[in-house]
Design a protein around this motif. Structure first.
Motif, PDB file in Angstrom:
ATOM      1  N   HIS A 159      -7.056  -1.948  -9.387  1.00 24.82           N
ATOM      2  CA  HIS A 159      -6.360  -1.126  -8.400  1.00 24.82           C
ATOM      3  C   HIS A 159      -7.375  -0.232  -7.703  1.00 24.82           C
ATOM      4  O   HIS A 159      -8.500  -0.042  -8.200  1.00 24.82           O
ATOM      5  CB  HIS A 159      -5.302  -0.265  -9.087  1.00 24.82           C
ATOM      6  CG  HIS A 159      -5.856   0.559 -10.214  1.00 24.82           C
ATOM      7  ND1 HIS A 159      -6.401   1.816 -10.028  1.00 24.82           N
ATOM      8  CD2 HIS A 159      -5.986   0.292 -11.549  1.00 24.82           C
ATOM      9  CE1 HIS A 159      -6.837   2.287 -11.183  1.00 24.82           C
ATOM     10  NE2 HIS A 159      -6.593   1.385 -12.124  1.00 24.82           N
TER      11      HIS A 159
ATOM     12  N   THR B 139       3.837   0.957  -6.710  1.00 22.07           N
ATOM     13  CA  THR B 139       4.921   1.609  -5.988  1.00 22.07           C
ATOM     14  C   THR B 139       6.251   0.957  -6.345  1.00 22.07           C
ATOM     15  O   THR B 139       6.317  -0.201  -6.760  1.00 22.07           O
ATOM     16  CB  THR B 139       4.701   1.516  -4.473  1.00 22.07           C
ATOM     17  OG1 THR B 139       4.527   0.131  -4.107  1.00 22.07           O
ATOM     18  CG2 THR B 139       3.476   2.297  -4.041  1.00 22.07           C
ATOM     19  N   ALA B 140       7.327   1.709  -6.166  1.00 22.18           N
ATOM     20  CA  ALA B 140       8.659   1.189  -6.459  1.00 22.18           C
ATOM     21  C   ALA B 140       9.008   0.072  -5.479  1.00 22.18           C
ATOM     22  O   ALA B 140       8.545   0.042  -4.342  1.00 22.18           O
ATOM     23  CB  ALA B 140       9.686   2.312  -6.367  1.00 22.18           C
TER      24      ALA B 140
ATOM     25  N   ARG C 186      -3.861   6.156  -7.121  1.00 21.57           N
ATOM     26  CA  ARG C 186      -2.545   6.317  -6.490  1.00 21.57           C
ATOM     27  C   ARG C 186      -1.763   5.014  -6.595  1.00 21.57           C
ATOM     28  O   ARG C 186      -2.347   3.928  -6.589  1.00 21.57           O
ATOM     29  CB  ARG C 186      -2.715   6.716  -5.025  1.00 21.57           C
ATOM     30  CG  ARG C 186      -3.274   8.115  -4.816  1.00 21.57           C
ATOM     31  CD  ARG C 186      -3.729   8.313  -3.368  1.00 21.57           C
ATOM     32  NE  ARG C 186      -2.728   7.812  -2.430  1.00 21.57           N
ATOM     33  CZ  ARG C 186      -3.016   7.453  -1.170  1.00 21.57           C
ATOM     34  NH1 ARG C 186      -4.267   7.509  -0.722  1.00 21.57           N
ATOM     35  NH2 ARG C 186      -2.057   7.046  -0.362  1.00 21.57           N
ATOM     36  N   PRO C 187      -0.435   5.100  -6.687  1.00 16.62           N
ATOM     37  CA  PRO C 187       0.366   3.871  -6.757  1.00 16.62           C
ATOM     38  C   PRO C 187       0.248   3.052  -5.475  1.00 16.62           C
ATOM     39  O   PRO C 187       0.221   3.615  -4.374  1.00 16.62           O
ATOM     40  CB  PRO C 187       1.788   4.370  -6.976  1.00 16.62           C
ATOM     41  CG  PRO C 187       1.784   5.798  -6.549  1.00 16.62           C
ATOM     42  CD  PRO C 187       0.401   6.317  -6.779  1.00 16.62           C
ATOM     43  N   ARG C 188       0.164   1.770  -5.645  1.00 17.01           N
ATOM     44  CA  ARG C 188       0.056   0.829  -4.528  1.00 17.01           C
ATOM     45  C   ARG C 188       1.050  -0.318  -4.728  1.00 17.01           C
ATOM     46  O   ARG C 188       1.504  -0.555  -5.850  1.00 17.01           O
ATOM     47  CB  ARG C 188      -1.350   0.246  -4.433  1.00 17.01           C
ATOM     48  CG  ARG C 188      -2.473   1.228  -4.146  1.00 17.01           C
ATOM     49  CD  ARG C 188      -2.270   2.000  -2.860  1.00 17.01           C
ATOM     50  NE  ARG C 188      -3.495   2.433  -2.229  1.00 17.01           N
ATOM     51  CZ  ARG C 188      -4.293   3.406  -2.640  1.00 17.01           C
ATOM     52  NH1 ARG C 188      -4.015   4.042  -3.760  1.00 17.01           N
ATOM     53  NH2 ARG C 188      -5.379   3.741  -1.960  1.00 17.01           N
ATOM     54  N   PRO C 189       1.362  -1.066  -3.678  1.00 21.79           N
ATOM     55  CA  PRO C 189       2.209  -2.254  -3.856  1.00 21.79           C
ATOM     56  C   PRO C 189       1.601  -3.208  -4.883  1.00 21.79           C
ATOM     57  O   PRO C 189       0.377  -3.383  -4.935  1.00 21.79           O
ATOM     58  CB  PRO C 189       2.241  -2.875  -2.455  1.00 21.79           C
ATOM     59  CG  PRO C 189       1.964  -1.734  -1.534  1.00 21.79           C
ATOM     60  CD  PRO C 189       1.007  -0.853  -2.256  1.00 21.79           C
TER      61      PRO C 189
ATOM     62  N   SER D 150       2.676   3.164 -13.487  1.00 20.61           N
ATOM     63  CA  SER D 150       2.513   4.286 -12.555  1.00 20.61           C
ATOM     64  C   SER D 150       1.552   3.945 -11.430  1.00 20.61           C
ATOM     65  O   SER D 150       1.445   4.699 -10.451  1.00 20.61           O
ATOM     66  CB  SER D 150       1.992   5.512 -13.310  1.00 20.61           C
ATOM     67  OG  SER D 150       0.716   5.244 -13.877  1.00 20.61           O
TER      68      SER D 150
ATOM     69  N   TYR E 244      -4.080  -2.777  -2.916  1.00 17.55           N
ATOM     70  CA  TYR E 244      -3.011  -3.265  -3.779  1.00 17.55           C
ATOM     71  C   TYR E 244      -3.380  -3.098  -5.248  1.00 17.55           C
ATOM     72  O   TYR E 244      -4.557  -3.034  -5.608  1.00 17.55           O
ATOM     73  CB  TYR E 244      -2.714  -4.739  -3.480  1.00 17.55           C
ATOM     74  CG  TYR E 244      -2.330  -4.954  -2.033  1.00 17.55           C
ATOM     75  CD1 TYR E 244      -1.037  -4.690  -1.598  1.00 17.55           C
ATOM     76  CD2 TYR E 244      -3.284  -5.352  -1.096  1.00 17.55           C
ATOM     77  CE1 TYR E 244      -0.691  -4.838  -0.255  1.00 17.55           C
ATOM     78  CE2 TYR E 244      -2.946  -5.501   0.247  1.00 17.55           C
ATOM     79  CZ  TYR E 244      -1.647  -5.241   0.661  1.00 17.55           C
ATOM     80  OH  TYR E 244      -1.311  -5.367   1.979  1.00 17.55           O
ATOM     81  N   THR E 245      -2.358  -3.023  -6.094  1.00 18.79           N
ATOM     82  CA  THR E 245      -2.551  -3.074  -7.541  1.00 18.79           C
ATOM     83  C   THR E 245      -2.287  -4.506  -7.976  1.00 18.79           C
ATOM     84  O   THR E 245      -1.184  -5.036  -7.759  1.00 18.79           O
ATOM     85  CB  THR E 245      -1.597  -2.105  -8.260  1.00 18.79           C
ATOM     86  OG1 THR E 245      -1.958  -0.757  -7.909  1.00 18.79           O
ATOM     87  CG2 THR E 245      -1.690  -2.256  -9.764  1.00 18.79           C
TER      88      THR E 245
END
Length: 251
Positions: free
Chosen positions: A24, A124-125, A29-32, A121, A59-60
């Motif tokens: 990631h 992303t949602a 930070r959260p990513r798609p 975490s 992206y993650t």
């Protein structure tokens, strides 16, 4: 392209724990989320480098060892440069392993991978995307059909046996797929004949699946795999452009 951070994680499944490579952007930070499915040669440095490039685009990325029931990656010892023509025993070793990974097991494992991404975490949602290579293209289709509520987009590159007469043929997932699909076929691929290509696209069209299927002229099966004799740089860069465009449309 941003700096990335990668490490090995274990994904709990119904049959144990699947080791996987997670990478990631380094800022945490959260990513798609993107689930990357391996080719038949398995989770190895080249696939990690592909995941790194994808993560660098924002992206993650999770790359599971889909052969985890047989052990942690690498399940089969392979040379740094893979050339089946010079060593036919490679496929003698891999054949039984591939045969043991049934569509039912793939779909069940996919649920575990998708749940792990949903709980992370770093993701992303919302729904995630898939990309698969060689056999991974089949895995992406089975996953998209079995988990339509979790998959927003799926791509497959130089996939083989996508539309056969088998009762579990991947093209039969089409009525259950809600994701947008992109498939980059190799035109010099004995495992995906023109007849299969036509049957595959007909199934997607009949089911109303949003899709793009393109034939990469002159590209052999395995064209994205730089550590193999099948690598084609031009086709690989075309694949990156198509995959990133799909992800940009999705997220």
């Amino acid at each position: 392209m941003s700096d990335v951070q990668g490490n090995v994680v274990d994904i709990p499944t119904e049959d144990g724990a699947a080791d996987a490579y997670l990478v990631h952007p380094a800022d945490g930070r959260p990513r798609p989320g993107v689930l990357l499915y391996q080719d038949a040669y398995g989770l190895r440095p080249h696939l990690r480098s592909m995941a790194d490039r994808l993560a660098g685009a924002g992206y993650t990325v999770l790359v599971p060892n889909v052969f985890y029931r047989l052990g942690r990656a690498p399940v089969v010892d392979l040379p740094e440069f893979i050339d089946p023509d010079s060593d036919p025993t490679i496929w003698e070793r891999l054949g039984p392993i591939l045969a043991g990974l049934t569509p039912d097991l793939v779909k069940r494992d996919a649920g575990a991978y998708l749940r792990w991404l949903a709980d992370s975490s770093l993701v992303t949602a919302g729904r995630v995307a898939l990309t698969g290579y060689c056999m991974g293209a089949r895995l992406a289709l089975w996953t998209a059909g079995a988990h339509p509520d979790r998959v927003a987009a799926a791509a497959g590159f130089h996939g083989g046996q996508l539309a056969t007469d088998a009762p579990s043929s991947p093209h039969l997932e089409a009525p259950r797929i809600t994701a947008e699909l992109y498939f980059g076929h190799a035109d010099e691929d004995p495992s995906l004949t023109p007849e299969q290509m036509a049957r595959f696209e007909e199934a997607l069209s009949a089911a109303g699946v949003r899709h793009t299927c393109e034939v990469y002229t002159g590209a052999p099966h395995g064209y994205t795999q730089a550590d193999t004799s099948a690598y084609d740089r031009v086709a690989t860069e075309r694949h990156w452009a198509a995959l990133l465009a799909l992800l940009e449309r999705t997220f």
